[in-house]
Design a protein around this motif. Sequence first.
Motif, PDB file in Angstrom:
ATOM      1  N   GLU A  25      41.598  81.413  32.243  1.00  0.00           N
ATOM      2  CA  GLU A  25      41.083  82.675  32.021  1.00  0.00           C
ATOM      3  C   GLU A  25      41.946  83.810  33.135  1.00  0.00           C
ATOM      4  N   MET A  26      42.093  83.321  34.200  1.00  0.00           N
ATOM      5  CA  MET A  26      42.551  84.425  35.173  1.00  0.00           C
ATOM      6  C   MET A  26      44.244  84.442  34.764  1.00  0.00           C
ATOM      7  N   GLN A  27      44.803  83.368  34.389  1.00  0.00           N
ATOM      8  CA  GLN A  27      46.446  83.618  34.186  1.00  0.00           C
ATOM      9  C   GLN A  27      46.502  84.413  32.907  1.00  0.00           C
ATOM     10  N   ALA A  28      45.593  84.444  32.077  1.00  0.00           N
ATOM     11  CA  ALA A  28      45.606  85.057  30.632  1.00  0.00           C
ATOM     12  C   ALA A  28      45.486  86.429  30.957  1.00  0.00           C
ATOM     13  N   VAL A  29      44.640  87.071  31.726  1.00  0.00           N
ATOM     14  CA  VAL A  29      44.452  88.227  32.220  1.00  0.00           C
ATOM     15  C   VAL A  29      45.620  88.911  32.912  1.00  0.00           C
ATOM     16  N   MET A  33      44.120 112.677  52.621  1.00  0.00           N
ATOM     17  CA  MET A  33      44.906 111.908  51.337  1.00  0.00           C
ATOM     18  C   MET A  33      44.274 110.570  51.685  1.00  0.00           C
ATOM     19  N   GLY A  34      43.914 109.826  50.562  1.00  0.00           N
ATOM     20  CA  GLY A  34      43.376 108.239  50.780  1.00  0.00           C
ATOM     21  C   GLY A  34      43.893 107.334  49.393  1.00  0.00           C
ATOM     22  N   ILE A  35      43.919 106.181  49.652  1.00  0.00           N
ATOM     23  CA  ILE A  35      44.224 105.409  48.664  1.00  0.00           C
ATOM     24  C   ILE A  35      42.985 104.395  48.221  1.00  0.00           C
ATOM     25  N   ILE A  36      42.796 104.366  47.007  1.00  0.00           N
ATOM     26  CA  ILE A  36      41.672 103.570  46.389  1.00  0.00           C
ATOM     27  C   ILE A  36      42.264 102.530  45.287  1.00  0.00           C
ATOM     28  N   PRO A  37      42.388 101.080  45.830  1.00  0.00           N
ATOM     29  CA  PRO A  37      42.767 100.243  45.006  1.00  0.00           C
ATOM     30  C   PRO A  37      41.626  99.805  43.944  1.00  0.00           C
ATOM     31  N   GLY A  38      42.210  99.365  42.708  1.00  0.00           N
ATOM     32  CA  GLY A  38      41.294  98.771  41.563  1.00  0.00           C
ATOM     33  C   GLY A  38      41.409  96.893  42.189  1.00  0.00           C
ATOM     34  N   SER A  39      42.081  96.459  41.237  1.00  0.00           N
ATOM     35  CA  SER A  39      42.144  94.678  41.513  1.00  0.00           C
ATOM     36  C   SER A  39      43.330  94.485  41.187  1.00  0.00           C
ATOM     37  N   MET A  40      43.988  93.227  41.262  1.00  0.00           N
ATOM     38  CA  MET A  40      45.168  92.803  40.938  1.00  0.00           C
ATOM     39  C   MET A  40      45.940  93.431  39.586  1.00  0.00           C
ATOM     40  N   THR A  41      44.827  93.541  38.724  1.00  0.00           N
ATOM     41  CA  THR A  41      45.533  93.887  37.320  1.00  0.00           C
ATOM     42  C   THR A  41      44.781  95.413  37.122  1.00  0.00           C
ATOM     43  N   ALA A  42      43.988  96.095  37.679  1.00  0.00           N
ATOM     44  CA  ALA A  42      43.590  97.407  37.433  1.00  0.00           C
ATOM     45  C   ALA A  42      44.176  98.271  38.450  1.00  0.00           C
ATOM     46  N   PRO A  43      44.277  99.328  38.013  1.00  0.00           N
ATOM     47  CA  PRO A  43      45.132 100.675  38.754  1.00  0.00           C
ATOM     48  C   PRO A  43      44.589 100.942  40.015  1.00  0.00           C
ATOM     49  N   GLY A  90      49.906  83.380  44.924  1.00  0.00           N
ATOM     50  CA  GLY A  90      48.866  83.089  45.755  1.00  0.00           C
ATOM     51  C   GLY A  90      47.631  83.502  45.319  1.00  0.00           C
ATOM     52  N   ALA A  91      46.390  83.505  45.942  1.00  0.00           N
ATOM     53  CA  ALA A  91      45.048  84.075  45.374  1.00  0.00           C
ATOM     54  C   ALA A  91      44.452  82.837  44.708  1.00  0.00           C
ATOM     55  N   GLY A  92      42.936  82.988  45.113  1.00  0.00           N
ATOM     56  CA  GLY A  92      42.412  81.966  44.472  1.00  0.00           C
ATOM     57  C   GLY A  92      41.438  82.718  43.252  1.00  0.00           C
ATOM     58  N   LEU A  93      40.539  81.918  42.586  1.00  0.00           N
ATOM     59  CA  LEU A  93      39.618  82.506  41.421  1.00  0.00           C
ATOM     60  C   LEU A  93      38.781  83.377  42.167  1.00  0.00           C
ATOM     61  N   ASP A  94      38.306  83.287  43.323  1.00  0.00           N
ATOM     62  CA  ASP A  94      37.401  84.251  44.014  1.00  0.00           C
ATOM     63  C   ASP A  94      38.084  85.854  44.173  1.00  0.00           C
ATOM     64  N   GLU A  95      39.293  85.864  43.880  1.00  0.00           N
ATOM     65  CA  GLU A  95      39.915  87.210  43.676  1.00  0.00           C
ATOM     66  C   GLU A  95      40.382  87.534  42.245  1.00  0.00           C
ATOM     67  N   ALA A  96      39.817  86.893  41.383  1.00  0.00           N
ATOM     68  CA  ALA A  96      40.251  87.037  39.958  1.00  0.00           C
ATOM     69  C   ALA A  96      39.696  88.406  39.480  1.00  0.00           C
ATOM     70  N   PRO A  97      40.528  89.226  38.863  1.00  0.00           N
ATOM     71  CA  PRO A  97      40.169  90.753  38.318  1.00  0.00           C
ATOM     72  C   PRO A  97      38.808  90.798  37.929  1.00  0.00           C
ATOM     73  N   MET A  98      38.149  89.710  37.252  1.00  0.00           N
ATOM     74  CA  MET A  98      36.791  89.870  36.543  1.00  0.00           C
ATOM     75  C   MET A  98      35.915  89.799  37.382  1.00  0.00           C
ATOM     76  N   ALA A  99      36.015  89.642  39.057  1.00  0.00           N
ATOM     77  CA  ALA A  99      35.158  89.378  39.873  1.00  0.00           C
ATOM     78  C   ALA A  99      35.082  90.987  40.512  1.00  0.00           C
ATOM     79  N   TYR A 100      35.676  91.766  39.648  1.00  0.00           N
ATOM     80  CA  TYR A 100      35.393  93.230  40.435  1.00  0.00           C
ATOM     81  C   TYR A 100      34.916  94.110  39.413  1.00  0.00           C
ATOM     82  N   LYS A 101      34.445  95.219  39.649  1.00  0.00           N
ATOM     83  CA  LYS A 101      33.851  96.395  38.901  1.00  0.00           C
ATOM     84  C   LYS A 101      34.875  97.031  38.136  1.00  0.00           C
ATOM     85  N   ASP A 102      34.641  97.831  37.166  1.00  0.00           N
ATOM     86  CA  ASP A 102      35.558  98.571  36.573  1.00  0.00           C
ATOM     87  C   ASP A 102      36.098  99.782  37.345  1.00  0.00           C
TER      88      ASP A 102
END
Length: 473
Positions: free
Chosen positions: A414-418, A367-377, A428-440
């Motif tokens: 932009e981050m707040q809108a997402v 078993m394992g866990i693979i996270p997305g981002s703060m808005t992605a599953p 917390g969290a800065g713009l460097d951790e915005a969901p858009m900084a991550y792959k789909d």
Amino acid sequence: MKTPINGNDLMELGLPQGQIIGIALKINSKRHGFTREQMLAHFKLVLENPENYIDDAIFSKLAVALIEKANEKPEDFIQLNPTPNAFTAYGLAHIEEGAKKQMEVAMQLPVTVAGALMPDAHQGYGLPIGGVLATRNAIIPYGVGVDIGCRMALSVYDITEDFYYANQDKFKRELTAHTKFGAGHGFQGQYKAEHAVLDSPVFEANSFIKNLKDKAWSQLGSSGGGNHFVEFGIMEFMEADADLGIPKGKYVALLTHSGSRGFGATVAGHYTKMAKDVCKLPEIARNLAYLDMNSELGQAYWIAMNLAGDYASACHEVIHNKMEKALGATVLTKVENHHNFAWKEIWNGEEVIVHRKGATPAGKGVMGIIPGSMTAPGFLVRGKGEENAINSASHGAGRQMSRTQAEKNITKVEMQAVLKDHGVTLIGAGLDEAPMAYKDINLVMEAQKDLVDVVAKFTPKLVRMADDGSRED
């Protein structure tokens, strides 16, 4: 916010990776009254004419290192295999060139047996993030990474989705009260946690480890900075899972991501330096310096690495126990996994050391866990045991923007809108951790459907991360 100088900026100037970049970053950390642009200009001049700076009060150490490097002889180094061994890559179209090149270098090591690149891969130091490397009787500290034992941990509660939405303030209050973030941050006095890991005899193995025990104790149960998080979300089991004993349905769950804090980082830095001293590799492979598992140094690192892994697990256990008690909930199931670690495993009939630097163990039934981002599953998965992937899968979505790029290109609005669009509350969290900084994450999961089966989907709802610009990962 002023844009800092980082390793990528220095590599673009032409400074070689490894020790020289480190020297330059140390000089830059003091800044000496120079602006960012002036400092970069000075670095360029030192690179072009180091002999002019041998006696310079600020840049002499960098100049001497550049001159020494220019005079190194190829025969002084352990020779790499001239042609890299082949490695398996998943989702190759979405992996940056730098990560591929780093993997190719790793495949040239004389101790390498096999390699694989996960679909969330991106460039790191030494082995790329998302790189898996099997070696013969050798351990690479930077193949494990700086945050030894960084891991995911999940608790699924007997709490309904409706209860969460009706009591969001309670969840927010408990999340704030029972977590602590920030690089270097920890607990003091009566707030320090207790755990059996602190009684490990390994803490008495040598003076180096012993001197780290107080730091480990103070940071026990904290999460650090960077991409580490503690979050509540809704876990959906699309069908009942007999092995976990979970019926089909939606449940409130707690998901945490962090590692071995300052303890693990200090262990990593100490043994990486020692590995580079005894394992002289060409500059391109310098961060892949390895230790013989039969050597005293190799065994010392192995023991310290495993203690750091146990400590990382203990940090998560403290957080999850606090939250279970605060909520008065029953935990239906718990799952956790390392993703910055090395294991002794049998691969292709041979015992090897498998380094997973930002990769999830995915042996058959694991078993394992693979996270997305703060808005992605994120996804709860069960490994299929694919040998070509060295029984591994991705450890997340993976970055598509560096931290510096994200801070330059993404606005707070932009981050707040997402976040609003996805119904996510962020602490917390800065713009460097915005969901858009991550792959789909969906593209990443599609690329590794031969590696894992999805058991359940986690949708983030309330996320806490460091908000002080911390850079621990």
